[in-house]
Design a protein around this motif. Sequence first.
Motif, PDB file in Angstrom:
ATOM      1  N   GLU A  73       0.802  -1.221   0.000  1.00 23.55           N
ATOM      2  CA  GLU A  73       0.000   0.000   0.000  1.00 23.55           C
ATOM      3  C   GLU A  73       0.835   1.270   0.000  1.00 23.55           C
ATOM      4  O   GLU A  73       0.316   2.371  -0.163  1.00 23.55           O
ATOM      5  CB  GLU A  73      -0.931  -0.007   1.222  1.00 23.55           C
ATOM      6  CG  GLU A  73      -2.015  -1.085   1.126  1.00 23.55           C
ATOM      7  CD  GLU A  73      -2.744  -1.298   2.438  1.00 23.55           C
ATOM      8  OE1 GLU A  73      -2.402  -0.599   3.424  1.00 23.55           O
ATOM      9  OE2 GLU A  73      -3.637  -2.161   2.486  1.00 23.55           O
ATOM     10  N   ASP A  75       2.586   4.340  -1.093  1.00 23.18           N
ATOM     11  CA  ASP A  75       2.400   5.269  -2.222  1.00 23.18           C
ATOM     12  C   ASP A  75       1.578   4.680  -3.365  1.00 23.18           C
ATOM     13  O   ASP A  75       1.771   5.017  -4.540  1.00 23.18           O
ATOM     14  CB  ASP A  75       3.744   5.806  -2.746  1.00 23.18           C
ATOM     15  CG  ASP A  75       4.640   4.753  -3.405  1.00 23.18           C
ATOM     16  OD1 ASP A  75       4.176   3.629  -3.662  1.00 23.18           O
ATOM     17  OD2 ASP A  75       5.795   5.073  -3.675  1.00 23.18           O
ATOM     18  N   ALA A  76       0.631   3.795  -3.021  1.00 23.62           N
ATOM     19  CA  ALA A  76      -0.163   3.123  -4.047  1.00 23.62           C
ATOM     20  C   ALA A  76      -1.034   4.082  -4.853  1.00 23.62           C
ATOM     21  O   ALA A  76      -1.380   3.796  -6.002  1.00 23.62           O
ATOM     22  CB  ALA A  76      -1.045   2.048  -3.403  1.00 23.62           C
ATOM     23  N   GLU A  77      -1.382   5.214  -4.271  1.00 32.94           N
ATOM     24  CA  GLU A  77      -2.262   6.153  -4.965  1.00 32.94           C
ATOM     25  C   GLU A  77      -1.503   7.118  -5.861  1.00 32.94           C
ATOM     26  O   GLU A  77      -2.103   7.819  -6.682  1.00 32.94           O
ATOM     27  CB  GLU A  77      -3.091   6.943  -3.935  1.00 32.94           C
ATOM     28  CG  GLU A  77      -4.022   6.092  -3.083  1.00 32.94           C
ATOM     29  CD  GLU A  77      -5.015   5.300  -3.911  1.00 32.94           C
ATOM     30  OE1 GLU A  77      -5.500   5.839  -4.934  1.00 32.94           O
ATOM     31  OE2 GLU A  77      -5.303   4.147  -3.552  1.00 32.94           O
ATOM     32  N   THR A  78      -0.178   7.178  -5.719  1.00 32.53           N
ATOM     33  CA  THR A  78       0.594   8.152  -6.489  1.00 32.53           C
ATOM     34  C   THR A  78       1.583   7.521  -7.473  1.00 32.53           C
ATOM     35  O   THR A  78       1.907   8.125  -8.493  1.00 32.53           O
ATOM     36  CB  THR A  78       1.379   9.090  -5.545  1.00 32.53           C
ATOM     37  OG1 THR A  78       2.217   8.301  -4.693  1.00 32.53           O
ATOM     38  CG2 THR A  78       0.418   9.901  -4.691  1.00 32.53           C
ATOM     39  N   ASP A 136      -7.151  -5.260  -8.050  1.00 35.03           N
ATOM     40  CA  ASP A 136      -7.308  -3.823  -7.787  1.00 35.03           C
ATOM     41  C   ASP A 136      -6.230  -3.016  -8.503  1.00 35.03           C
ATOM     42  O   ASP A 136      -6.506  -1.943  -9.052  1.00 35.03           O
ATOM     43  CB  ASP A 136      -7.244  -3.544  -6.281  1.00 35.03           C
ATOM     44  CG  ASP A 136      -8.505  -3.970  -5.544  1.00 35.03           C
ATOM     45  OD1 ASP A 136      -9.498  -4.308  -6.211  1.00 35.03           O
ATOM     46  OD2 ASP A 136      -8.484  -3.969  -4.298  1.00 35.03           O
ATOM     47  N   ARG A 140      -6.957  -0.353 -11.427  1.00 31.58           N
ATOM     48  CA  ARG A 140      -6.498   1.028 -11.273  1.00 31.58           C
ATOM     49  C   ARG A 140      -5.771   1.484 -12.538  1.00 31.58           C
ATOM     50  O   ARG A 140      -5.961   2.605 -13.019  1.00 31.58           O
ATOM     51  CB  ARG A 140      -5.576   1.140 -10.060  1.00 31.58           C
ATOM     52  CG  ARG A 140      -5.162   2.576  -9.738  1.00 31.58           C
ATOM     53  CD  ARG A 140      -4.242   2.627  -8.519  1.00 31.58           C
ATOM     54  NE  ARG A 140      -4.886   2.044  -7.351  1.00 31.58           N
ATOM     55  CZ  ARG A 140      -4.374   1.072  -6.608  1.00 31.58           C
ATOM     56  NH1 ARG A 140      -3.201   0.564  -6.911  1.00 31.58           N
ATOM     57  NH2 ARG A 140      -5.014   0.609  -5.558  1.00 31.58           N
ATOM     58  N   SER A 144      -7.011   4.428 -15.179  1.00 31.25           N
ATOM     59  CA  SER A 144      -6.169   5.602 -15.429  1.00 31.25           C
ATOM     60  C   SER A 144      -5.698   5.688 -16.874  1.00 31.25           C
ATOM     61  O   SER A 144      -5.092   6.686 -17.280  1.00 31.25           O
ATOM     62  CB  SER A 144      -4.951   5.578 -14.504  1.00 31.25           C
ATOM     63  OG  SER A 144      -4.083   4.500 -14.840  1.00 31.25           O
TER      64      SER A 144
END
Length: 203
Positions: A73, A75-78, A136, A140, A144
């Motif tokens: 998890e 920096d998984a969003e960036t 997931d 993602r 994107s």
Amino acid sequence: MSTKVRTADTRERILTAACEVIADIGFEKIRMRMVAERAGVSTALLHYHFDTREKLFTEAMTHSFANTAVDLERDAETAPAAVILARILRNLLPTDPELHQDWRLWQELWVRALRDETTRVFAVDLYAQLHGWVSDAIRRGITSGEFTPTDVDDLSTLVLSLSDGYGIRLMLRDPTVTLDTALTSIWRHVSTALGLPAAVPTE
């Protein structure tokens, strides 16, 4: 230090010790006393937190699993979706001493799951969580626009199956398989399905 913090610290030490002992000698041979000695606690205190070996084993597996999840998890969003997916693949293989220990725990889980229904259900649930991590990350990347759309569940199942197959051979120290060749082979299937470069992304 509060009682709650001390209790959490004690459980952490016990679960870490349990993972080490189970990986070292196997679940069938462990005694609660061995785990207590490794954790530096009394057997009575160990039994206070975990009244059976079976409960200790399940909690140890969950503990090991949770530690891997924390790394995934990060920096998984960036970070680019391909980097996250490659990180997951590395965590699905015995790529370092900690993951090598995790693999030994998984092998103990598989053996127990063949003989114990409760453990079987637990193992299937853990696989569902692994499938979720992979799917997931793929979704993602598709959302994107980084990945070419594909059958997410089918690719996720393939990734887990390949990881298990290569992981077992790596654990057996099969001289025909290396970490690099295993990762490259798995990524080849992933990159083809998702329209990505053939080289495995680095952090």
